[in-house]
Design a protein around this motif. Structure first.
Motif, PDB file in Angstrom:
ATOM      1  N   THR A 175      -1.743  -4.556   6.045  1.00  0.00           N
ATOM      2  CA  THR A 175      -1.170  -4.329   4.726  1.00  0.00           C
ATOM      3  C   THR A 175      -2.109  -4.854   3.652  1.00  0.00           C
ATOM      4  OG1 THR A 175       0.959  -4.817   5.785  1.00  0.00           O
ATOM      5  CG2 THR A 175       0.959  -4.500   3.404  1.00  0.00           C
ATOM      6  N   TYR A 176      -2.223  -4.113   2.565  1.00  0.00           N
ATOM      7  CA  TYR A 176      -3.065  -4.549   1.453  1.00  0.00           C
ATOM      8  C   TYR A 176      -2.410  -4.143   0.145  1.00  0.00           C
ATOM      9  CZ  TYR A 176      -4.576   0.273   0.630  1.00  0.00           C
ATOM     10  OH  TYR A 176      -4.585   1.614   0.335  1.00  0.00           O
ATOM     11  N   GLN A 187       0.384  -0.487  -3.330  1.00  0.00           N
ATOM     12  CA  GLN A 187       0.680  -1.157  -2.056  1.00  0.00           C
ATOM     13  C   GLN A 187       0.395  -0.186  -0.913  1.00  0.00           C
ATOM     14  OE1 GLN A 187       4.806  -2.206  -2.958  1.00  0.00           O
ATOM     15  NE2 GLN A 187       4.222  -4.352  -3.119  1.00  0.00           N
ATOM     16  N   GLY A 188      -0.479  -0.588   0.007  1.00  0.00           N
ATOM     17  CA  GLY A 188      -0.903   0.320   1.057  1.00  0.00           C
ATOM     18  C   GLY A 188      -0.824  -0.278   2.446  1.00  0.00           C
ATOM     19  N   LEU A 189      -0.863   0.594   3.439  1.00  0.00           N
ATOM     20  CA  LEU A 189      -0.765   0.190   4.841  1.00  0.00           C
ATOM     21  C   LEU A 189      -1.690   1.046   5.694  1.00  0.00           C
ATOM     22  CD1 LEU A 189       0.718  -1.429   7.126  1.00  0.00           C
ATOM     23  CD2 LEU A 189       2.360   0.453   7.203  1.00  0.00           C
ATOM     24  N   GLY A 247       7.564   5.647  -2.821  1.00  0.00           N
ATOM     25  CA  GLY A 247       7.092   5.972  -1.482  1.00  0.00           C
ATOM     26  C   GLY A 247       8.206   5.966  -0.463  1.00  0.00           C
ATOM     27  N   GLY A 248       7.832   6.281   0.779  1.00  0.00           N
ATOM     28  CA  GLY A 248       8.808   6.397   1.850  1.00  0.00           C
ATOM     29  C   GLY A 248       9.133   5.074   2.514  1.00  0.00           C
ATOM     30  N   ILE A 249       9.725   5.173   3.689  1.00  0.00           N
ATOM     31  CA  ILE A 249      10.170   4.010   4.454  1.00  0.00           C
ATOM     32  C   ILE A 249       9.085   3.656   5.466  1.00  0.00           C
ATOM     33  CG2 ILE A 249      11.943   3.149   6.030  1.00  0.00           C
ATOM     34  CD1 ILE A 249      13.857   5.165   4.619  1.00  0.00           C
ATOM     35  N   VAL A 250       8.678   2.383   5.479  1.00  0.00           N
ATOM     36  CA  VAL A 250       7.496   1.962   6.224  1.00  0.00           C
ATOM     37  C   VAL A 250       7.829   0.824   7.174  1.00  0.00           C
ATOM     38  CG1 VAL A 250       5.130   1.123   6.060  1.00  0.00           C
ATOM     39  CG2 VAL A 250       6.043   2.616   4.269  1.00  0.00           C
ATOM     40  N   ASP A 251       7.429   0.978   8.421  1.00  0.00           N
ATOM     41  CA  ASP A 251       7.592  -0.055   9.445  1.00  0.00           C
ATOM     42  C   ASP A 251       6.358  -0.959   9.427  1.00  0.00           C
ATOM     43  OD1 ASP A 251       8.008  -1.587  11.696  1.00  0.00           O
ATOM     44  OD2 ASP A 251       8.340   0.099  13.054  1.00  0.00           O
ATOM     45  N   HIS A 252       6.557  -2.237   9.100  1.00  0.00           N
ATOM     46  CA  HIS A 252       5.438  -3.176   8.983  1.00  0.00           C
ATOM     47  C   HIS A 252       5.244  -4.036  10.238  1.00  0.00           C
ATOM     48  CE1 HIS A 252       4.782  -2.375   4.706  1.00  0.00           C
ATOM     49  NE2 HIS A 252       6.096  -2.346   4.575  1.00  0.00           N
TER      50      HIS A 252
END
Length: 249
Positions: free
Chosen positions: A96-97, A179-181, A86-91
């Motif tokens: 988040t799950y 992994q999801g957001l 996946g790509g780059i993710v800002d948390h």
């Protein structure tokens, strides 16, 4: 088999039982990655909802911290390499799950089918939580490495086409790690339980800091052996060659 309005498009797996873990402890990025991997090793399905203890940006297994920092610069941000793609993710915002599916004799359907099934369940839960959304039917134009800039087929979007949810997956010895957001929306309280119910007819919930006895020790050990090791930070994946020693005169 659990069904929801978006289940079409391939045979979804049956989940006769799902463990919902509402993780009460905000954890560092690599402790979160290690916790997800430990769940993936278990012999049952888990849905984990969790938080981050520090500002974090995660990047897929084959990306780099340098690229992530270029997209999301800032002081005090931790750049975390994920086990999934996946790509780059800002948390720094959002929910988040993680969903893990245990290894079984019959292989799971292709990633595209699982992705649609999981996101279909999530879309149904979000709709029940007051969020207007749908599944994207085809990839949007490529917006770059930032995950939210490039929605793909079966991502969740709002009526204006803004991406609300995306994810990355990995297969591990027959098991599946997803992994999801969720971002750019705020579902009503209880969306986690609605998601769990859309995935399985039987859900067992816990909000304990340790989902099973000895978890904390396993988490510490995996972090030390893998996620906090120099090898994990080697983004060449072992392909870096030492500088040759010049021949002696």
């Amino acid at each position: 088999m659990t069904s929801h309005p978006f289940a079409q498009g391939g045979a979804a797996p049956e989940l006769p039982h799902l463990r919902l873990w509402l993780d009460p402890l905000p954890r560092t990025g690599y402790h979160n990655m290690a916790a997800d991997e430990l769940l993936c090793r278990r012999g049952d399905a888990w849905l984990r909802i969790y938080r981050w203890s520090e500002p974090s940006v995660s990047y897929g297994y084959f990306d780099t911290a340098q690229v992530a920092a270029g997209l999301f610069p800032g002081s005090g941000i931790r750049y975390i390499r994920r086990w999934t793609g996946g790509g780059i993710v800002d948390h720094r915002s959002g929910h988040t799950y993680t969903l893990t599916l245990p290894a079984r004799e019959e292989p799971y359907p292709p990633a595209s089918v699982l992705y649609r099934w999981i996101h279909g369940a999530l879309a149904a839960a979000l709709q029940q939580s007051g969020v207007a959304c749908s599944l994207l039917t085809r990839d949007a134009p490529d917006g770059g490495r930032a995950c939210w800039a490039s929605p793909v087929e079966s991502d969740i979007v709002d009526p204006a086409g803004r991406k609300l949810a995306g994810a990355g997956q990995r297969r591990y010895r027959g098991a599946v790690l997803h992994q999801g957001l969720i971002q750019q929306c705020e579902p009503a309280a209880g969306w986690e339980h609605l998601l769990a119910a859309a995935l399985s007819p039987r859900v067992q919930s816990t909000s304990a800091a340790e989902p099973w006895p000895g978890f904390a020790a396993e988490l510490h050990q995996l972090c030390q052996e893998k996620y906090l090791s120099p090898a994990w930070e080697d983004e060449t994946h072992g392909r870096r060659r030492a500088t040759p020693t010049p021949p002696q005169a």
